[in-house]
Enzyme design. Structure first.
Site, mmCIF file in Angstrom:
data_model
loop_
_atom_site.group_PDB
_atom_site.id
_atom_site.type_symbol
_atom_site.label_atom_id
_atom_site.label_comp_id
_atom_site.label_asym_id
_atom_site.label_seq_id
_atom_site.Cartn_x
_atom_site.Cartn_y
_atom_site.Cartn_z
ATOM 1 N NE ARG A 224 -6.912 38.058 -33.780
ATOM 2 C CZ ARG A 224 -8.005 38.257 -34.504
ATOM 3 N NH1 ARG A 224 -8.945 37.309 -34.543
ATOM 4 N NH2 ARG A 224 -8.188 39.375 -35.171
ATOM 5 C CG HIS A 272 -9.100 32.897 -38.769
ATOM 6 N ND1 HIS A 272 -7.975 33.421 -38.208
ATOM 7 C CD2 HIS A 272 -10.108 33.750 -38.434
ATOM 8 C CE1 HIS A 272 -8.264 34.547 -37.563
ATOM 9 N NE2 HIS A 272 -9.558 34.773 -37.690
#
Length: 309
Positions: A224, A272
């Site tokens: 993250r 991502h």
């Protein structure tokens, strides 16, 4: 019992179709369409509006669309009685393992360097490292971290792991706790972050941690964006202590056009995509939990809310 999909910014159609194919009689609502909140007992969510679920008096389960659950656990208004589940999917695990292996190989064989050199029509050679002479350290030895470690080990890398608690993993020499981290970091030439995001792991990739890595170490973050203190990374790359980084996750996504990461040549950016959930692949396990809820059976892949994963 009704089913609710909440995924602002993510197209719900593939999920709606997969759910209907798996369970044709399922009554499904897609937020924010009009619906009776009292009917909803099971929700499938990704980045739901904060505080939304406190308005559903009979909601019992919120299932994450992916392996990460911090987008749910970070909602302080989520009622305590609601269970949270996460996705555990072999394809996601394989995708993550392949991606990290590719990033590690890109670094040790300097492939990105040569791609940049091609643009400049330059012909320079640099020495490379072999897997057997390279130590990769993985922070976070859960399902994904273990799989990544196993794949790297099978490809000849020396693999170390660090976790909050003790782990016994084949082909991965593991460390745990604060003392273990201090022993782990100085050995690591390529650091891979696969930690869950919790209050204790937020900002863990910071200057103090980078200082403990050997000079020239490389950082890969596929967990993250909130794990990373961005300015600390830039400073450590600028000083030469870190040789660079591969980042797939960011505090703000998409990454703003004026962000300094874009113009740092030693940072490799991907949007991502290390491991992307496919609805048709994971919906069967979500429907299984829906049916288990109906039958008062224990749910699978339940998150321990006090731990955050």
């Amino acid at each position: 019992m009704s089913f609710l999909i909440v995924s602002p910014g993510r197209d719900p159609k593939p999920w709606l179709e997969a759910l209907k194919n798996q369970h044709p009689g399922l009554n499904i609502y897609v937020y924010p369409e009009d619906h009776d909140k009292e009917e909803v007992e099971f929700a499938l969510a990704w980045n739901h509006p904060r505080g939304l679920f406190k308005n559903y008096p009979n909601l019992k389960v919120v299932a994450s669309m992916g392996a990460g659950v911090d987008h749910i656990t970070s909602d302080r208004e989520l009622p305590e009685n609601i269970k949270i589940t996460r996705v555990v999917d072999q394809q996601l695990t394989t995708d993550m393992s392949d991606f990290v292996l590719a990033q590690v190989m890109d670094h040790v064989r300097r492939l990105s360097y040569y791609k940049a050199q091609q643009v400049e029509k330059s012909w320079n050679r640099k020495p490379y490292k072999r897997p057997k002479n390279t130590t990769v350290g993985i922070m976070g030895i859960g399902v994904l971290g273990s799989a990544v470690g196993e794949k790297l080990a099978k490809n000849g890398f020396n693999v170390l792991g660090w976790a909050k608690s003790s782990k016994d993993k084949k082909d991965i020499n593991t460390y745990c706790g604060k003392e273990g981290l201090e022993e782990f970091l100085p050995q690591v030439e390529i650091l891979v972050c696969l930690l869950p995001l919790t209050s204790k792991t937020e900002n863990i990739l910071n200057r103090d941690l980078f200082d403990q890595l050997p000079e020239g170490a490389y950082v890969i973050n596929v967990a993250r964006g909130e794990h990373l203190v961005e300015q600390d990374l830039l400073r450590m790359i600028g000083s030469g202590h870190l040789s660079g980084a591969a980042l797939d996750v960011f505090r703000e996504e998409p990454l703003p056009e004026d962000h300094p990461f874009w113009t740092e040549p030693k940072i490799h950016i991907t949007p991502h995509i290390a491991s992307v959930t496919k609805a048709s692949s994971v919906v069967p396990q979500i429907i299984e939990n829906y049916e288990r809820l109906q039958d008062d059976e224990p749910l699978k892949n339940v998150v321990e809310r006090d731990k955050g994963y």
